[in-house]
Design an enzyme around this catalytic site. Structure first.
Site, PDB file in Angstrom:
ATOM      1  N   GLU A  59       0.866  -1.191   0.000  1.00 57.83           N
ATOM      2  CA  GLU A  59       0.000   0.000   0.000  1.00 57.83           C
ATOM      3  C   GLU A  59       0.889   1.223   0.000  1.00 57.83           C
ATOM      4  O   GLU A  59       1.739   1.356   0.877  1.00 57.83           O
ATOM      5  CB  GLU A  59      -0.881   0.028   1.262  1.00 57.83           C
ATOM      6  CG  GLU A  59      -1.772  -1.182   1.446  1.00 57.83           C
ATOM      7  CD  GLU A  59      -2.889  -1.243   0.440  1.00 57.83           C
ATOM      8  OE1 GLU A  59      -3.203  -0.202  -0.182  1.00 57.83           O
ATOM      9  OE2 GLU A  59      -3.438  -2.340   0.238  1.00 57.83           O
TER      10      GLU A  59
ATOM     11  N   CYS B 293      -2.210   9.085   4.189  1.00 52.03           N
ATOM     12  CA  CYS B 293      -2.162   8.717   2.771  1.00 52.03           C
ATOM     13  C   CYS B 293      -3.462   9.121   2.086  1.00 52.03           C
ATOM     14  O   CYS B 293      -3.498   9.396   0.908  1.00 52.03           O
ATOM     15  CB  CYS B 293      -1.954   7.224   2.657  1.00 52.03           C
ATOM     16  SG  CYS B 293      -3.107   6.299   3.647  1.00 52.03           S
TER      17      CYS B 293
HETATM   18  P1  NAD Z   1       8.358   4.968   4.186  1.00 47.26           P
HETATM   19  O1  NAD Z   1       8.124   4.311   2.883  1.00 47.26           O
HETATM   20  O2  NAD Z   1       9.486   5.899   4.299  1.00 47.26           O
HETATM   21  O3  NAD Z   1       8.579   3.871   5.310  1.00 47.26           O
HETATM   22  C1  NAD Z   1       7.674   2.816   5.517  1.00 47.26           C
HETATM   23  C2  NAD Z   1       8.397   1.642   6.146  1.00 47.26           C
HETATM   24  O4  NAD Z   1       9.307   1.108   5.218  1.00 47.26           O
HETATM   25  C3  NAD Z   1       9.202   2.013   7.380  1.00 47.26           C
HETATM   26  O5  NAD Z   1       9.039   0.996   8.324  1.00 47.26           O
HETATM   27  C4  NAD Z   1      10.620   2.061   6.860  1.00 47.26           C
HETATM   28  O6  NAD Z   1      11.583   1.777   7.821  1.00 47.26           O
HETATM   29  C5  NAD Z   1      10.584   0.973   5.817  1.00 47.26           C
HETATM   30  N1  NAD Z   1      11.589   1.085   4.754  1.00 47.26           N
HETATM   31  C6  NAD Z   1      12.218   2.186   4.317  1.00 47.26           C
HETATM   32  N2  NAD Z   1      13.055   1.871   3.315  1.00 47.26           N
HETATM   33  C7  NAD Z   1      12.938   0.551   3.114  1.00 47.26           C
HETATM   34  C8  NAD Z   1      13.507  -0.360   2.192  1.00 47.26           C
HETATM   35  N3  NAD Z   1      14.391   0.037   1.283  1.00 47.26           N
HETATM   36  N4  NAD Z   1      13.150  -1.640   2.241  1.00 47.26           N
HETATM   37  C9  NAD Z   1      12.250  -2.049   3.136  1.00 47.26           C
HETATM   38  N5  NAD Z   1      11.670  -1.239   4.038  1.00 47.26           N
HETATM   39  C10 NAD Z   1      12.002   0.047   4.016  1.00 47.26           C
HETATM   40  O7  NAD Z   1       6.976   5.653   4.573  1.00 47.26           O
HETATM   41  P2  NAD Z   1       6.616   6.488   5.882  1.00 47.26           P
HETATM   42  O8  NAD Z   1       7.279   7.811   5.803  1.00 47.26           O
HETATM   43  O9  NAD Z   1       6.783   5.668   7.106  1.00 47.26           O
HETATM   44  O10 NAD Z   1       5.039   6.674   5.670  1.00 47.26           O
HETATM   45  C11 NAD Z   1       4.495   7.640   4.859  1.00 47.26           C
HETATM   46  C12 NAD Z   1       4.135   7.057   3.516  1.00 47.26           C
HETATM   47  O11 NAD Z   1       3.268   5.967   3.692  1.00 47.26           O
HETATM   48  C13 NAD Z   1       3.368   8.033   2.646  1.00 47.26           C
HETATM   49  O12 NAD Z   1       3.815   7.921   1.335  1.00 47.26           O
HETATM   50  C14 NAD Z   1       1.931   7.533   2.766  1.00 47.26           C
HETATM   51  O13 NAD Z   1       1.114   7.896   1.690  1.00 47.26           O
HETATM   52  C15 NAD Z   1       2.118   6.088   2.869  1.00 47.26           C
HETATM   53  N6  NAD Z   1       0.992   5.437   3.508  1.00 47.26           N
HETATM   54  C16 NAD Z   1       0.154   4.691   2.735  1.00 47.26           C
HETATM   55  C17 NAD Z   1      -0.950   4.079   3.298  1.00 47.26           C
HETATM   56  C18 NAD Z   1      -1.911   3.260   2.472  1.00 47.26           C
HETATM   57  O14 NAD Z   1      -2.719   2.578   3.056  1.00 47.26           O
HETATM   58  N7  NAD Z   1      -1.820   3.290   1.169  1.00 47.26           N
HETATM   59  C19 NAD Z   1      -1.186   4.252   4.660  1.00 47.26           C
HETATM   60  C20 NAD Z   1      -0.309   4.995   5.429  1.00 47.26           C
HETATM   61  C21 NAD Z   1       0.791   5.580   4.833  1.00 47.26           C
END
Ligand code: NAD
Length: 978
Positions: free
Chosen positions: A737, A771
């Site tokens: 997501e 999001c």
């Molecule tokens: P992010 O992508 O920076 O991080 C999400 C998770 O991924 C964290 O736990 C992080 O440590 C991990 N991560 C980072 N790099 C990684 C990699 N290379 N490999 C594996 N894991 C990795 O996102 P964020 O800043 O925590 O959250 C905000 C984002 O999430 C926004 O883009 C928002 O739109 C999205 N979001 C989407 C939904 C949905 O349901 N579609 C819901 C909530 C948030």
């Protein structure tokens, strides 16, 4: 002198009958109208679809500027009506002539409004008042208009009340005295009486925001002060139930101040349809006696009945009103008596058109010994004129509730009155339209039945229902949460440790110097060991019956319910969420635990695909293996809990990695799951950043990755996960997501009062860090300037600061990096478009004030890239088709919304606004588990929706087993029986 109950009842019925004989001779003007709308109202009594179409049309009319728009809406609304009624021939003609009849329809609606609303300008109001006084009837004026959404509008409203009061006071000096309406046992009563809605005195009436009370008190004081000087009366109207406690608090609080101990003449409305109304009545009487302060009480049945039920059901809260009209009527009689018995301090006013209710009050007053002019009856202007005459002739004082203002903007008031007149349970409809017999109309209402228990949270193993959010309109819950915040803060300041490389510090984003806790960071080799451990434990975990795994989740949900206050408080400090947002996240986490557990019980049963005598064919699901759960920080409990619960209950061993910005919420969830009986090997917590996430994604032993986060990371994970590595014997499954760039369209006929409030919530709630948040606002030409001006004013009324102070609607963003990124985007926005709002923000802490840009090019960066902060791009569209095209012109497709009252446009948006979750005429955030399964399309995500019926399937592998049961022609008997 007290009468025996049967004698009392006979007397009520005798009087009711006598009043009825008088009133039944004439019809109220509404039921006599001969014009098109009058006839439509008549027909609508028998035809629900016409009634709905009619009200919706009248509701939208004020926003339609041209004849062609009126014609289009006429056609859209009424072509759907079932044309069974012969009387609708005129309507059919009107439809064909759409545009031609438009001016006539507008005139008709204005004429209809004039029956219920007096125009404030010109002489109309004074001629209505003089006519009323001749009847003789007193009045109270209710000022109608748009809802108040900004400080500027609130101040203007206060001024309008003050001006009107002055004008009326000057005019009233010339009116001849009339004992029937001017005298009471305590002397003269004010001739000028103004009804005031407290919600109109501040930008947003929110009991959670302490500023509401401060501001409204101040504005009410000004009204009271002037009323005292002019000898006028102020009546505080009662609105929805969620405003009630604070409304009463403010009313009593201001009257307790020295300045207002004697003056002005003040009245409050109380609603008999509320189950708790008796407590309010007795509380008010007690208060009045204690403070020796005479007050008026207008007892009404209540005007928000349908809405109260709808709101309570949406929130899974107990329904605050009686469901049965007779129960309300019975309660009304009980409360009437209580008020009359309090006549030493209470001036009772009975607001009703129901002759039975009024007769009851008159007889009760006599029995209790209240003089005839010691109470009054109140009725709405334009309704029930014959009832009014009957009561006046009976010698009572009648006060008419008279809405005043501009006719078309007052339309929502008109709709309420029309609904009331035409509802099945309306006394007027029953008397004049349905012609019920007098005995039925005046019989005693049945007493209230015991009320069904609240719809609360499910117990272990019961059918799923949503966890009710905390009701912060109650002072008690506000105090409890404040106390919890203090306790939680006390704990984290005392447990501060020295930071090191192997630890992750969790800082309060509103005050980064404040470390709220630390966790140990997982090293790469520890992560490796965790993967191995999960692999070893998997066969054992898979073998545990689904029922047992589900029970562990039910138990975890139970623990969360018990700890909900503390969890919400921790979350507030860890990620900077406001009270409601933090509470909402905890509720959503509980919902996921309960919902997926229930879902697993449904899916756990093997299914026989087809019944054959010779063969069994069984389809069933098994867990996949090791699941890596990688979560974001913005819903630090709910999203982590949702993905983890789904993976666990399906029988997978979970490696749970919270975001590095919200490690404490991750630790809390892990602790709760363990406490609920989830074995160590089934759910291991790995604390760290992207490097740990990436390690898990690449690990050949991992079968499934459940990820929610940004598009960049999501796409990277997909690339890595689909690369098969040595030692890997399976294709990984990725649940992914990602982000959004969500648009809200405001159509030319939208209800702007609603649109402004919901756009603010959707764009700036949790600082735009959802999001689902609205970041593109597409306004049609016709509403562009008006809506933008109101939006800008309303946003500037928001306060910014630490979220533990519930005055602050806008808290901090998550960290310094986010703050920098958002500020950069604001800089880019200033080059690309025109900045119309850039609010200042506190310097300490990661705050960014909301920013709004106008004239944004739909292809510009601020209109295309996810900013994830309180920045809104406003885009102008010429027509609805163009608005849709702009909305769809994005790489993302998560949520979207439209505000429109055009059935054709709504239909078109349903088909062509292609987003995962489309919201119509409401906010676009806050999806609720099971009710609104959530997830995006395009680069916002793929796969099944969270909180929906297909979600768990992604965590399972389907298998089918076919067995030949035929042995040399012998069919086992048990299969034969089937
Ligand atoms: P992010 O992508 O920076 O991080 C999400 C998770 O991924 C964290 O736990 C992080 O440590 C991990 N991560 C980072 N790099 C990684 C990699 N290379 N490999 C594996 N894991 C990795 O996102 P964020 O800043 O925590 O959250 C905000 C984002 O999430 C926004 O883009 C928002 O739109 C999205 N979001 C989407 C939904 C949905 O349901 N579609 C819901 C909530 C948030």
């Amino acid at each position: 002198m007290a009468l025996a109950p049967d004698k009392f009842e006979r007397e009520v019925q005798r009087l009711g009958r006598a009043l009825y004989q008088r009133a039944a001779q004439h019809k109220p003007s509404l039921f006599e109208a001969q014009d098109l709308l009058g006839r439509m109202i008549d027909w609508s009594l028998d035809d629900e679809s016409l009634r709905v179409a009619l009200f919706r049309f009248v509701d939208v009319l004020p926003s339609l500027e041209s004849s062609s728009e009126i014609g289009r809406h006429l056609e859209e609304y009424f072509s759907r009506v079932d044309h069974a009624l012969s009387g609708l021939a005129i309507l059919a003609q009107a439809l064909h002539a759409g545009r031609l009849v438009a001016p006539m329809v507008r005139r008709n609606v204005i004429k209809l409004s004039r029956r219920f609303i007096a125009e404030e300008s010109g002489n109309h109001l004074s001629s209505v008042l003089s006519a009323l006084r001749k009847e003789p009837a007193a009045f109270t004026i209710d000022v109608v208009g748009e809802a108040t959404v900004s400080d500027g509008e609130a101040a203007a409203m206060q001024q309008r009340y003050l001006d009107l009061m002055r004008r009326l006071a000057a005019a009233s000096a010339k009116w001849p005295d009339c004992a029937q309406i001017d005298d009471s046992p305590n002397g003269k009563i004010p001739r000028v009486n103004l009804s005031v809605k407290l919600s109109s005195l501040c930008a947003r009436f929110d009991p959670l925001d302490p500023n509401t009370e401060v501001i409204v008190r101040e504005r009410l004081r000004a009204l009271f002060r002037q009323a005292a000087q002019l000898g006028a009366a102020v009546t505080v109207d009662m609105e929805q139930n969620s405003f009630r406690e604070l409304t009463l608090e403010i009313f009593r609080g201001v009257l307790e101040e020295d300045e207002f101990r004697q003056q002005p003449y003040a009245v409050i409305a109380l609603q008999a349809y509320l189950i708790d109304a008796a407590q309010d009545v007795s509380g008010l009487i007690r208060w009045a006696r204690q403070h020796r302060r005479r007050v008026g009480v207008r007892l009404v049945k209540g005007a928000y009945w349908d809405s109260e039920i709808a709101w309570a059901k949406q929130k899974s809260w107990p329904i605050p009103v009686f469901l049965d009209k007779a129960a309300t009527d019975a309660n009304y009689e009980q409360l009437s008596r209580m008020l009359l018995e309090g006549h030493d301090v209470i001036d009772a006013a009975f607001g009703s058109h129901n002759l039975r209710s009024l007769a009851h009050a008159i007889v009760a007053a006599k029995e209790i010994g209240v003089p005839g002019n010691g109470y009054e009856m109140q009725m709405l202007y334009g309704m029930a004129e014959p009832v009014r005459q009957a009561i006046i002739q009976n010698g009572q004082r009648v006060r008419v509730y008279l809405p005043a203002g501009e006719l078309l903007p007052g339309i929502s008031y008109l709709i309420r009155r029309l609904m009331e007149n035409t509802s099945n349970t309306s006394f007027l409809r029953q008397t004049y339209a349905d012609k019920k017999d007098v005995d039925t109309l005046i019989k005693a209402p049945a007493l209230a039945k015991p009320f069904p228990a609240a719809t609360g949270a499910p117990g272990v193993g019961r059918k799923f229902s949503n966890q009710a959010p905390t009701d912060f309109s109650r002072a008690e819950t506000r105090q409890k949460f404040s106390a919890t915040l203090r306790e939680v803060r006390g704990e984290f300041t005392s447990s501060r440790k020295r930071s090191s490389e192997s630890s992750i510090e969790s800082a309060n984003p509103a005050n980064p110097g404040e470390i709220i806790g630390q966790v140990r960071a997982t090293t790469a080799s520890e992560a490796e060991r965790a993967i191995t451990k999960a692999g070893h434990f998997f066969p054992e975990w898979r073998a545990i019956p689904a029922r047992e795994r589900a029970d562990m989740l039910f138990k975890a949900a139970e623990i969360m319910r018990e700890r909900r206050w503390e969890l919400a408080a921790k979350e507030l400090f860890e990620v900077g969420k406001g009270w409601r947002e933090a509470d909402g996240d905890v509720c959503e986490a509980i919902d996921y635990l309960d919902y997926y557990a229930d879902e697993m019980l449904r899916l756990a049963e093997p299914r026989e695909t087809q019944q054959l005598p010779s063969e069994t064919n069984t389809h069933f699901y098994e867990p996949r293996g090791i699941a890596a759960v990688i979560a974001p920080w913005n819903f630090p409990l709910a999203i982590l809990a949702g993905m983890t619960a789904a993976a666990l209950v399906a029988g997978n061993c979970v490696l749970m990695k919270p975001a590095e910005q919200s490690p404490l919420m991750g630790a809390c969830l892990h602790e709760i799951l363990r406490q609920a009986g989830v074995p160590d090997g089934a759910c291991q917590l790995l604390q760290g950043g992207g490097e740990i996430g990436a390690q898990l994604v690449r690990a050949p032993q991992v079968h499934l990755i459940a990820f929610t986060g940004s598009r960049e990371v999501g796409l990277e994970i997909l690339r890595e996960a689909y690369t098969t590595r040595p030692g890997q014997n399976h294709v990984k499954r990725v649940v992914c997501e990602m982000g959004g760039k969500n648009a809200v369209i405001v159509d030319s006929d939208a209800d702007l009062d609603e649109a402004v409030v919901h756009v603010i919530d959707s764009a700036f709630g949790y600082q735009g860090q959802k999001c689902s948040a609205a970041s593109r606002l597409i306004l049609l030409d016709a509403v562009h300037d008006r809506l933008l001006a109101r939006l800008v004013d309303a946003v500037q009324s928001l306060k910014i600061g630490p979220p533990e102070d519930s005055r602050n609607a806008i808290g901090p963003v998550i960290d310094a990096a986010a703050q920098r990124r958002i500020v950069d985007y604001i800089r880019i926005g200033k080059k690309e478009a025109k900045c119309v709002v850039e609010m200042a923000a506190p310097k300490d802490g990661y705050f960014v004030g909301p920013a709004i840009f106008r004239d944004v090019d739909p292809r510009s960066r601020i209109a295309q890239e996810e900013i994830f902060g309180p920045v809104l791009s406003v885009i102008r569209a010429e027509d609805f088709d163009q608005a849709l095209q702009i909305a769809n012109d994005s790489q993302f497709a998560l949520t979207g919304g439209i505000f429109s009252r055009s059935p054709a446009h709504i239909e078109k948006a349903r088909k062509e606004f292609r987003v995962g979750n489309l919201y119509i005429n409401r906010g676009i955030t806050g999806a609720i588990v099971e009710r609104q399964p959530f997830g995006g399309l395009k680069l916002s995500g793929f796969g099944a929706k969270a909180g929906g019926p297909d979600y768990l399937l992604q965590f399972l592998e389907p298998r089918t087993i076919s067995e030949n049961t035929l042995r040399h022609g012998f069919v086992p008997p048990e299969r034969n029986k089937k």
